[in-house]
Design an enzyme around this catalytic site. Structure first.
Site, PDB file in Angstrom:
ATOM      1  N   TYR A   1       1.001  -0.744  -0.203  1.00 53.69           N
ATOM      2  CA  TYR A   1       0.102   0.018  -0.057  1.00 53.69           C
ATOM      3  C   TYR A   1       0.351   1.304  -0.552  1.00 53.69           C
ATOM      4  CZ  TYR A   1      -4.785  -2.297   0.378  1.00 53.69           C
ATOM      5  OH  TYR A   1      -5.406  -2.708   0.890  1.00 53.69           O
TER       6      TYR A   1
ATOM      7  N   LYS B   1       3.881 -14.273   3.810  1.00 53.31           N
ATOM      8  CA  LYS B   1       3.902 -16.038   2.766  1.00 53.31           C
ATOM      9  C   LYS B   1       5.827 -16.093   2.667  1.00 53.31           C
ATOM     10  CE  LYS B   1       3.076 -18.426  -1.289  1.00 53.31           C
ATOM     11  NZ  LYS B   1       1.543 -19.840  -1.110  1.00 53.31           N
TER      12      LYS B   1
ATOM     13  N   ASP C   1      -1.832 -18.802   2.073  1.00 55.59           N
ATOM     14  CA  ASP C   1      -2.827 -19.459   1.069  1.00 55.59           C
ATOM     15  C   ASP C   1      -3.819 -20.409   2.633  1.00 55.59           C
ATOM     16  OD1 ASP C   1      -0.420 -20.587   1.559  1.00 55.59           O
ATOM     17  OD2 ASP C   1      -0.625 -21.084  -0.638  1.00 55.59           O
TER      18      ASP C   1
ATOM     19  N   ASP D   1      -6.183  -6.755   4.408  1.00 56.03           N
ATOM     20  CA  ASP D   1      -6.814  -6.762   3.782  1.00 56.03           C
ATOM     21  C   ASP D   1      -8.384  -7.364   3.131  1.00 56.03           C
ATOM     22  OD1 ASP D   1      -8.225  -4.610   2.539  1.00 56.03           O
ATOM     23  OD2 ASP D   1      -7.424  -5.140   0.614  1.00 56.03           O
TER      24      ASP D   1
HETATM   25  C1  IPM Z   1     -10.154  -1.471   3.367  1.00 58.90           C
HETATM   26  C2  IPM Z   1     -10.718  -1.708   2.417  1.00 58.90           C
HETATM   27  C3  IPM Z   1      -9.291   0.276   2.018  1.00 58.90           C
HETATM   28  C4  IPM Z   1      -8.424  -0.714   1.899  1.00 58.90           C
HETATM   29  C5  IPM Z   1      -9.914   0.287   0.266  1.00 58.90           C
HETATM   30  C6  IPM Z   1     -10.881   1.222   0.406  1.00 58.90           C
HETATM   31  C7  IPM Z   1      -8.560   0.977   0.476  1.00 58.90           C
HETATM   32  O1  IPM Z   1     -10.752  -2.238   0.980  1.00 58.90           O
HETATM   33  O2  IPM Z   1     -10.620  -0.754   4.699  1.00 58.90           O
HETATM   34  O3  IPM Z   1     -10.034  -2.879   3.792  1.00 58.90           O
HETATM   35  O4  IPM Z   1      -7.956  -1.327   1.220  1.00 58.90           O
HETATM   36  O5  IPM Z   1      -7.924  -0.465   3.565  1.00 58.90           O
HETATM   37 MN    MN Z   2     -10.719  -4.198   2.773  1.00 66.29          MN
END
Ligand code: IPM
Ligand code: MN
Length: 340
Positions: free
Chosen positions: A133, A184, A217, A241
């Site tokens: 990210y 992983k 996984d 996520d």
């Molecule tokens: C979450 C969401 C966000 C992320 C998006 C909307 C950027 O999916 O909070 O899990 O990927 O973190």
């Molecule tokens: Mn999410």
């Protein structure tokens, strides 16, 4: 415990069902006896479509000064191409997470009756400022047959350490303290090695916490077939996520999943939001399930030191009957308030 001072809470209702569920959450907080002075911030897809504003430094600094931030949901209706992918995700949500140094995304799950994980409790501690990210990478020769796109994963000792430390501290509160690193490591050997060593090092200071490791996984299988094996899962930003959507699904649906974007060092306001999205298709119809937003508000109260009110709300949500969810936003909220 009720304090005299009202907590100053920035409220970003956002889009779709966001404002409805946030309003429900605030009324539950008030009913639990905690005084909140809300300040509304008009941010999200609707705002962007109106005047192009996403978030600027000045607003970010104002938000930093609040006691907490409560967010509903951000995002355009599915298929609305007027908001390009990433504008709100990177420009608003991730900018808040990075800018306010919300380095832990804490997502507790409670398996509701009838779900695959019925009666099971576990939590995901997701690193929230690094990994894939972070925005590392770029594009060369865009749009040509020779295009190159890279998107690296950033893992710093500092960032991993503080996240893992939080996971162990959380695990200490469990009856059977356990931390499972999910990664992983067999393929992502550089990052995996760092995460593994940090878990071993930090774990040495928490001898009463059992430590385990699962490949991501395999964790997808275990979350479905044997969720009871988990106490606290600690993992990187992207794995966290994905796993938290799966965890939401096996514990009763994403309509229950709450999250706390935390700055445990308290150098700025932390942000609390349901995991679900804006659900434009049901916005304004009164059928949105507010429980995830309400649980997120309970996490906010916990962070603010209102442990008793937080516990009362969390247990009222945990006891809420699944077959009553169709009653609609305000009926759910009222029933919940009656049980506080
Ligand atoms: C979450 C969401 C966000 C992320 C998006 C909307 C950027 O999916 O909070 O899990 O990927 O973190
Ligand atoms: Mn999410």
């Amino acid at each position: 415990m009720t304090t005299n001072r009202a907590y100053r809470v920035a409220v970003i209702g956002g889009d779709g069902i966001g404002p409805e569920v946030t309003e429900a959450a605030l009324s539950v907080v008030a009913a639990a006896g905690v005084a909140v002075e809300p300040t509304a911030f008009d941010l999200g897809a609707a705002r962007y479509l109106r005047d192009g504003f996403v978030l600027d430094n000045e607003t970010l600094e104002v938000l930093r000064g609040f006691d907490a931030i409560l967010l509903g949901a951000i995002g355009p209706a599915i298929g609305d191409r007027r908001v390009p992918a990433g504008v709100l995700e990177r420009g608003l949500l991730l900018r808040l997470r990075f800018g306010l140094d919300l380095y832990v995304n804490y997502r507790p799950f409670h398996g509701v009756a009838g779900s695959l994980a019925a009666g099971r409790d576990f939590a995901i501690v997701r690193e929230n400022t690094e990994g894939p990210y972070a925005g590392e990478g770029g594009v060369l020769r865009h749009g040509t047959m020779h295009e190159v796109a890279t998107q690296g994963s950033v893992n710093t000792r500092f960032g991993v350490d503080r996240c893992v430390r939080y996971a162990f501290e959380r695990a200490m509160a469990l009856e059977q303290p356990k931390v499972t690193l999910v990664h992983k490591t067999n393929v992502l050997t550089f990052a995996g090695d760092l995460w593994s060593r940090v878990v071993a090092d930090v774990g040495a200071s928490f001898p009463s916490v059992a430590v385990d490791y699962n490949h991501v996984d395999a964790a997808c299988i275990y979350l479905v077939e044997d969720p009871g094996r988990y106490g606290v899962i600690v993992t990187d930003n992207l794995f966290g996520d994905i796993l938290s959507d799966l965890a939401g699904a096996v514990t009763g649906g994403i309509g229950y999943a709450a999250s706390a974007n935390l700055n445990p060092a308290r150098t700025g306001a932390s942000l609390f939001e349901p995991v679900h999205g804006a659900a434009h298709d049901i916005a304004g119809t009164g059928v949105a399930n507010p429980l995830a937003a309400i649980s997120s508000a309970a996490l906010m109260l916990e962070h603010l030191g209102e442990a008793d009110a937080a516990r009362r709300i969390a247990s009222a949500v945990a006891d809420f009957e699944r077959d009553q969810i169709s009653a609609g936003t305000s009926a759910i909220t009222q029933r919940l308030i009656e049980r506080l």
